[in-house]
Design an enzyme around this catalytic site. Structure first.
Site, PDB file in Angstrom:
ATOM      1  N   ASN A  80       0.851  -1.192   0.000  1.00 32.17           N
ATOM      2  CA  ASN A  80       0.000   0.000   0.000  1.00 32.17           C
ATOM      3  C   ASN A  80       0.888   1.244   0.000  1.00 32.17           C
ATOM      4  O   ASN A  80       2.114   1.143   0.072  1.00 32.17           O
ATOM      5  CB  ASN A  80      -0.952  -0.018   1.205  1.00 32.17           C
ATOM      6  N   ARG A  81       0.267   2.401  -0.079  1.00 31.47           N
ATOM      7  CA  ARG A  81       1.025   3.639  -0.292  1.00 31.47           C
ATOM      8  C   ARG A  81       1.529   4.318   0.984  1.00 31.47           C
ATOM      9  O   ARG A  81       2.037   5.423   0.919  1.00 31.47           O
ATOM     10  CB  ARG A  81       0.147   4.659  -1.026  1.00 31.47           C
TER      11      ARG A  81
END
Ligand code: CTP
Length: 415
Positions: free
Chosen positions: A218-219
């Site tokens: 994920n970011r």
């Protein structure tokens, strides 16, 4: 900035903003404004060359104070010693290679360098110069020496520079410089409030391996968790930072004990161990909800069908586990809830429901989307207790909010 800062008990912070002769000097106007918005009393000391970039009248209008560049201009008041003793912090933005070199050598050829030499308070430098100058061994050596002497030197940002060149050397955004100096001063103000406590913080985003070369991720950058651990250290805590895939740049200079992990399973084990030593546990990491059901030991080849189905299984909820089965008596457990609103409820309502469901003492509800959240400068949060009642609300940079979260934890532990 947040506008949520309460007036400080000991009076406003007194900050000297030194401005040196770089093109980015104009950005120091925004820095001065941001510090004033946060309630600080600001004095500007430009170098003589900086006045070629932004004139004296601008600084005088912004601060309502006379502006000098030479010691002799205000000799009767021994200005450099007065400013150095008056200030709670001196921040130099932009700091050119030349002023950095003079500082390292202890030179005092103008009012700013003299003030820096006389200062007894923390000094923060926000460098700005061409990439070649920043990377030159002379500058690198000067910066290293100043850091060893306790001067805080921010890393310059990367991006477009004055000419056609681009790379590291840009002045960090004025909002970031303001947040850094304010969080430094807030940390000193609250110094000792976490003395004797161990704080375990998770940060970053987990990677769930598919095969030796692929993962689901994920970011999350890990910025919030790193800021919380850093400020907990500044307040006297022993900080343990369990970092999932956080960049080395972000971890550089972190006073916390860093334990690196990759997957949710690694993080669960590392947080279980850290929580056994911790008085405060903060789960700021973005943990993957699912992982691939099987890990393939060899790199998977493309199939002929043109499609691939990946089976996922749910990861354990680390926060819920740490909340329900406390690893130490009297431990405070803090979770995060990054939420967006939808048709059924607002972001805040979703966050409150999550706070109650997870069983943590405090939950930082962080509204994401609408240009707020992941990696952005300004973030809006509400801190809620285990019943979903709001104990604090704020908006600001992550460094600023980290301080507000620690204040809420302190208040919670003494309520
Ligand atoms: N968390 C955790 N373990 C997981 C998932 C999340 O410890 N497997 C923690 C996060 O570190 C955070 C909190 O739980 O402190 C909330 O994370 P979030 O992703 O917002 O919630 P989820 O539980 O994943 O719920 P959902 O994705 O359904 O909103």
């Amino acid at each position: 900035m947040s506008g949520s800062r309460a007036p400080r008990q000991g009076g406003p912070y007194r900050i000297v903003v030194g401005v040196t002769g770089g093109i980015a000097a104009y950005k120091a106007c925004t820095l001065v404004r941001r510090l004033q918005d946060a309630g600080a009393d600001v004095t500007v000391i430009p170098t003589p060359r900086a006045l070629d970039m932004v004139g004296r009248a601008t600084w005088e209008a912004l601060t309502g104070k006379p502006v000098h560049t030479e010691v002799a201009e205000d000799a009767a008041h021994v200005a450099h010693v007065r400013h150095g003793g008056w200030a709670d912090a001196v921040v130099v933005a932009p700091a050119t290679a030349d002023t950095i070199a003079k500082m390292r050598a202890g030179m005092a050829d103008n009012l700013l360098t003299s003030t820096l030499l006389a200062a007894r308070c923390p000094i923060l430098l926000a460098p700005a110069m061409h990439t070649e100058m920043w990377l030159n061994p002379a500058t690198a050596d000067n910066v290293r020496t100043l850091r060893e002497r306790g001067v805080l030197v921010m890393d310059p940002a990367s991006g477009r520079l004055t000419g056609s060149d681009s790379g590291p050397g840009r002045l960090p955004e004025p909002e970031d410089v303001a947040a850094e100096v304010l969080s430094l001063l807030d940390g000193l103000d609250a110094a000792g409030s976490f003395a004797g406590l161990t704080v375990a913080v998770s940060a970053g985003g987990t990677h769930e391996a598919v095969d030796p070369v692929r993962f689901l991720g994920n970011r999350s950058t890990g910025r919030f968790g790193v800021d919380i651990a850093r400020q907990a250290s500044r307040r006297g805590a022993r900080a343990i930072l369990v970092a999932a895939n956080v960049s080395g740049d972000l971890l550089a200079g972190t006073p916390a004990e860093v334990r690196t992990v990759e997957s949710a399973a690694d993080m669960h084990a590392a947080m279980d161990a850290a929580a056994r030593e911790a008085d405060v546990v903060v789960m700021a990491a973005a943990v993957a909800d699912y992982r691939p059901a099987a890990y393939e030991r060899t790199k998977q080849k493309k199939g002929a069908s043109g499609a691939r189905v990946l089976e996922l299984v749910e990861n354990p909820d680390i926060l819920a586990d740490l909340s329900r089965r406390r690893r130490r008596e009297g431990q405070t457990v803090v979770g995060f809830a990054a939420e967006t609103g939808d048709d059924s409820a607002t972001a805040w309502e979703h966050g409150r429901a999550k706070a109650i469901r997870k069983g943590s003492d405090l939950t930082v509800v962080n509204r994401v989307g609408d240009a707020a959240g992941f990696g952005d400068v300004d973030t809006a949060i509400a801190i809620v207790d285990g019943t979903g009642a709001t104990v604090a609300e704020a908006r600001g940079s992550k460094a600023e909010l980290a301080g507000i979260i620690l204040d809420a934890i302190s208040a919670w532990r003494t309520h």
